[in-house]
Design a protein around this motif. Structure first.
Motif, short mmCIF file in Angstrom:
data_model
loop_
_atom_site.label_atom_id
_atom_site.label_comp_id
_atom_site.label_asym_id
_atom_site.label_seq_id
_atom_site.Cartn_x
_atom_site.Cartn_y
_atom_site.Cartn_z
N PHE A 191 0.87 -1.08 0.00
CA PHE A 191 0.12 0.13 0.01
C PHE A 191 0.97 1.43 -0.03
N SER A 192 2.06 1.29 0.71
CA SER A 192 2.75 2.46 0.81
C SER A 192 3.45 2.71 -0.62
N ILE A 193 3.78 1.81 -1.23
CA ILE A 193 4.22 1.92 -2.61
C ILE A 193 3.44 2.17 -3.56
N LEU A 194 2.12 1.56 -3.70
CA LEU A 194 0.97 1.95 -4.53
C LEU A 194 0.60 3.50 -4.18
N PHE A 195 0.58 3.65 -2.92
CA PHE A 195 0.05 5.22 -2.71
C PHE A 195 1.12 6.22 -3.32
N SER A 196 2.26 5.84 -3.23
CA SER A 196 3.43 6.65 -3.60
C SER A 196 3.41 6.70 -5.23
N ILE A 197 3.10 5.49 -5.72
CA ILE A 197 2.96 5.52 -7.29
C ILE A 197 1.87 6.55 -7.70
N ILE A 198 0.64 6.28 -7.17
CA ILE A 198 -0.71 7.21 -7.18
C ILE A 198 -0.13 8.51 -7.10
N THR A 199 0.56 8.83 -6.01
CA THR A 199 1.09 10.31 -5.95
C THR A 199 1.80 10.87 -7.11
N PHE A 231 -0.22 16.73 -13.09
CA PHE A 231 -0.25 18.22 -12.83
C PHE A 231 0.80 19.03 -13.57
N LEU A 232 1.96 18.29 -13.50
CA LEU A 232 3.17 18.81 -14.49
C LEU A 232 2.80 18.93 -15.90
N LYS A 233 1.91 17.69 -16.53
CA LYS A 233 1.64 17.65 -17.94
C LYS A 233 0.59 18.84 -18.27
N SER A 266 1.24 23.05 -4.99
CA SER A 266 0.67 21.82 -5.39
C SER A 266 1.58 20.88 -5.56
N TYR A 267 2.69 21.20 -6.37
CA TYR A 267 3.81 20.32 -6.61
C TYR A 267 4.57 20.20 -5.20
N CYS A 276 -8.03 16.31 -10.48
CA CYS A 276 -7.66 15.17 -11.51
C CYS A 276 -9.07 14.77 -12.27
N TYR A 277 -10.01 14.40 -11.39
CA TYR A 277 -11.32 14.02 -11.89
C TYR A 277 -11.53 15.30 -13.16
#
Length: 894
Positions: free
Chosen positions: A636-644, A651-653, A668-669, A874-875
């Motif tokens: 979960f930690s890795i998953l949430f980090s990936i989502i972040t 946001f950068l794009k 935000s960044y 994001c939505y």
């Protein structure tokens, strides 16, 4: 001239003239002549007068028969040979008759012959007493104390007429005496101790004689009775017997030994089930009760500390009551006597065990016996009775009195030509061989001491006046000095020396009696050697022991069964220490052996097994990646980090779109980066903790969260400032730049940095092995160092979150199409809810679950911020791109 020694010490107050007048009828000088001689200082007494003085003035005496071998040095030997069959009480109406010794006892006669044999060996040995002939005066003590004392006085007084402490004639050289049996030795030792004249016994084992204050000149070459109880104690310990019965004869020898045995038993973990006394002549009802008590006792082993006569009575009653199932333990006084050869006792004795003085064989003694002939020693005390008893024949007066050797007339007549058929094997198995061996040692001990005394050098003399003894003037105390320190190797190859009590060290054979075919026999199964300094004084070959019933294992005789590992001995109230209950060890303790008196606690890193019989290593517990909980948390930690990171990428794009630009995209960044670090720092709570991880993880957690919440606070404040700045005439426009956000974030984070630095400097976290939280588990955890500082960091985060919540809540309804205040409000509400729930959960959990709760709080609070703040944007960016345009913003604002 009248020598002072001729005047009786019983008449100190009378003059010489008075004494002479009283004896004038025997031809003494007249009164006038006596007076004249007295005036001249010279008195001439005829021999008849001296005889009259001796016969009428001195104590009455009856000389004891003796056997003398002449020599330069004469030893006294007092040995029991004959006993008194009948003795009438004196009436004192006539001259008292001497005590008659008319019953020949053959048991100890071989030891008398051993003294004769040893004397011949010494005289033929050029290395011992060279140019000196050893002789002796041998007396029969008749197994009677008075006869022993009479013989002692006679051999030490000299001459044929003896008076106590009086010498009539030249002083004989009797430097030491050998003998006698127990009761007589006590009397002799008291007498000889007055003049420190050495006495060496080879039979007596009475323990009182070891007292050198009471018996300073007594020594012995047989083991003291005090050694026997220790041998019995070691035997019981070796065979695992701690619950025994004790039957004791009331004679002094057995009582003292039994009491000593009882004392030693108490200090060696052996309990006495019963202590019964028995005496010769005990009535049948009492004997029946004694055997009944033995039968009722749960003790299977019975020690008979008794005389042979009492053992006979006990065994007869045991047979009468058909008592079985007991193991009889014998002492040396009866276990090797003819009692064990009675067929009717074989069933009882079969499988019994006991001790006896170790049997040794004297080299060449068998040859001496084979060449023994009464004619060679015609005056030897009772040799003709020994011959008749040995060969079961009757000698004639011519044979014994004149030593005339005649051929056999018939098989009932002794000729003196009989030959003793013996060898070393038969001598070894002869129960009397021990007395022979010890008698031989007794004489040799005296001879070696004499040799050391007579041939010492003046410059090496131990005496204060630096002189050694002369053969014609041997002082008993000098000989006693060397005798106490004598050391030699006897002819059998054994070491002989005395301890400080004048005893030799106890050396016993452990014997096992059993039926072999149609005869009973003793089997030597071990030895007890008191001379050994180590604790293992007893050696037994248990494979040689035969137990009753043909059992291969040692019979058990215990009050309680053995407490197995995992149990301890709980004493029974009112019972001996050998009686106990076996109870399971308390929780957290073990006993890893049998019969533990208490259980003990395992080391901190170990824990009892399920049976509480051994300590096993405790389970080391920490939240690892291998277990499901740790693995899920890490995923979960890795998953949430990936989502972040994905959100950050989005946001950068789309950084130029209105949704991203709204409300300060730079913040935000920073928020997304800090959230990513929050997710990743939870991985430092998983895995084997180290000192470094314990220090770093709380630092990263506190700083990243403080930075994240500070950024959110800055974003919220800028929203409020932006709304206020749109009003005409507002001066707040200058605060809408990046500098405001940096200032807010820096100030907010700096306070947390100060708290962290103080924490690390004063109370740094450290790695801890916690042994006490969970049973059987070592918790490998990070100790926070200071709980107060830990809660201060959480408290400061809560303060930032509350401020952010309040500001966002107040700005939630501001007229802005992309107002984030309401999302921040929900995110802070989620953040606070998670950490408020964390505190009670943290306090109520233990072990690795504490870490799990903290990781859960980090992930949930971080994910709550991510979803609440960035989820709606994001939505719009991904699913509603039409809403992310200026045209849409312009159309909705109209």
């Amino acid at each position: 001239m009248l020598k002072s020694g001729l005047i009786s010490p019983h008449y100190p107050a009378r003059s010489l003239s008075t004494i002479a007048l009283e004896h004038s009828e025997c031809g003494c000088p007249s009164r006038s002549k006596m007076s004249f001689c007295i005036q001249l200082g010279i008195v001439i007494l005829p021999l008849c007068c001296i005889r009259t003085l001796a016969s009428r003035c001195f104590l009455s005496m009856s000389l004891r028969a003796d056997y003398t071998e002449e020599g330069d040095i004469t030893l006294g030997m007092i040995n029991p040979i004959r006993a008194t069959l009948t003795q009438a009480l004196p009436t004192f109406s006539s001259y008292p008759t001497p005590r008659l010794c008319d019953l020949f006892v053959s048991e100890l006669y071989k030891s008398v012959l051993a003294l004769l044999f040893a004397t011949k060996e010494v005289n033929n040995n050029p290395d011992l007493l060279p140019n000196i002939t050893l002789g002796f005066q041998m007396y029969d003590s008749c197994f009677f104390e008075a006869a022993s004392l009479q013989a002692t006085i006679q051999v030490t007084s000299g001459g044929r007429k003896w008076i106590p402490n009086y010498h009539c004639g030249p002083q004989p050289i009797v430097p030491a005496i050998i003998g006698d049996i127990s009761s007589s030795s006590l009397a002799i030792a008291r007498l000889l101790g007055l003049w420190r004249l050495p006495q060496v016994s080879y039979i007596t084992s009475h323990p009182s004689l070891s007292n050198k204050l009471e018996f300073p000149s007594f020594l012995r070459t047989t083991a003291s009775a005090g050694s026997q109880p220790q041998a019995l104690i070691e035997l019981c310990k070796k065979l695992g017997w701690n619950w025994i019965g004790l039957v004791v004869s009331t004679i002094d020898y057995c009582l003292q030994g039994a009491i000593d045995f009882q004392k030693k038993a108490a200090t060696n973990g052996i309990c006495i089930s019963f202590f019964e006394t028995v005496s010769f002549g005990l009535t049948d009802p009492r004997m029946a009760g004694l055997v009944a008590s033995i039968n009722r006792s749960t003790a299977r082993v019975i020690v008979l500390y008794c005389s042979p006569a009492d053992v006979t009575m006990i065994f007869l009653e045991v047979l009468q009551q058909n008592l079985t199932g007991k193991v009889w333990v014998g002492i040396e006084s009866w276990y090797t006597t003819p009692l064990t050869q009675y067929n009717k006792f074989w069933k009882l004795l079969n499988g019994s065990i006991g001790i006896a003085k170790s049997r040794k064989v004297l080299p060449n003694f068998s040859s001496f016996l084979q060449t023994l002939n009464p004619s060679a020693y015609p005056r030897m005390l009772s040799i003709w009775q020994f011959w008749e008893t040995l060969f079961k024949c009757k000698g004639t007066a011519d044979v014994w009195n004149n030593s005339i050797l005649k051929p056999y007339d018939d098989n009932q007549t002794c000729t003196g030509l009989e030959r003793i058929v013996t060898d070393d094997v038969t001598e070894l198995h002869d129960p009397r061989s021990q007395a022979v061996y010890m008698a031989h040692n007794a004489l040799y001990a005296i001879v070696h001491a004499l040799h050391n005394l007579l041939f010492c050098k003046s410059d090496g003399s131990p005496f204060t006046r630096k002189f050694c003894a002369d053969m014609k003037d041997i002082q008993p105390w000098q000989l006693l000095y060397y005798l106490k320190r004598v050391y030699f190797i006897n002819t059998a190859g054994d070491e002989v020396s005395f301890d400080s009590h004048g005893d030799i060290y106890g050396y016993f054979d452990i014997l096992n009696w059993h039926i072999n075919g149609n005869k009973g026999q003793h089997e030597n199964v071990g030895i007890f050697n008191e001379h050994i300094n180590s604790s293992e004084k007893l050696y037994i070959n248990e494979s040689l022991i035969y137990w009753a019933g043909g059992q291969g294992k040692v019979p058990s005789s215990v009050c309680s069964l053995v407490c197995l590992p995992g149990y301890w001995k709980a004493p029974m109230k009112g019972r001996p220490v050998c009686c106990y209950d076996c109870k399971l060890c308390p929780e957290g303790t073990i006993s890893n052996g049998t019969n533990y008196v208490a259980c003990y606690v395992c080391p901190e890193d170990q824990w009892p097994n399920s049976r509480r019989s051994e300590c096993i290593p405790k389970v080391i517990e920490f939240l690892s990646y291998e277990e499901p909980l740790g693995l899920v948390m890490a995923l979960f930690s890795i998953l949430f980090s990936i989502i972040t990171l994905i959100v950050l990428y989005i946001f950068l794009k789309f950084r130029d779109t209105v949704v991203v630009k709204a409300n300060n995209r730079n913040l935000s960044y920073l928020i997304l980066l800090s959230l990513n670090f929050c997710f990743l720092c939870s991985l430092m709570f998983i895995g084997y903790p180290t000192r470094l991880t314990c220090t770093v993880r709380q630092f990263l957690f506190a700083i990243t969260f403080s930075f994240c919440v500070s950024c959110i606070l800055a974003k919220t404040i800028i929203v409020v400032i932006a709304f206020k700045a749109t009003k005409p005439g507002s001066n707040l426009r200058v605060w809408l730049g990046l500098r405001t956000a940096i200032l807010i974030v820096t100030i907010s984070t700096s306070f947390q940095m100060i708290i962290i630095l103080v924490w690390l400097a004063r109370f740094p976290p450290f790695l801890e092995h916690n042994y006490h939280v969970l049973v059987g588990t070592i918790l490998l955890e990070c100790n926070e160092g200071s709980t107060v500082m830990f809660y201060c960091t959480l408290g400061y985060l809560s303060v930032l979150a509350v401020i952010s919540f309040m500001v966002a809540f107040l700005a939630r309804n501001l007229p802005d199409h992309f107002n984030e205040a309401k999302y921040i409000t929900f995110s802070m509400l989620t953040f606070l809810s998670v950490w408020c729930t964390f505190i009670p959960a943290y306090l109520s959990t233990k072990g690795k679950y504490i870490v799990s709760v903290e990781i859960f709080a980090i992930l949930m609070s971080s994910f709550g911020l991510l979803c609440c703040i960035f989820g709606p944007k994001c939505y719009i960016i991904i699913l509603k791109p039409s809403m992310n345009t200026r045209e849409y913003l312009a159309s909705t604002s109209k």
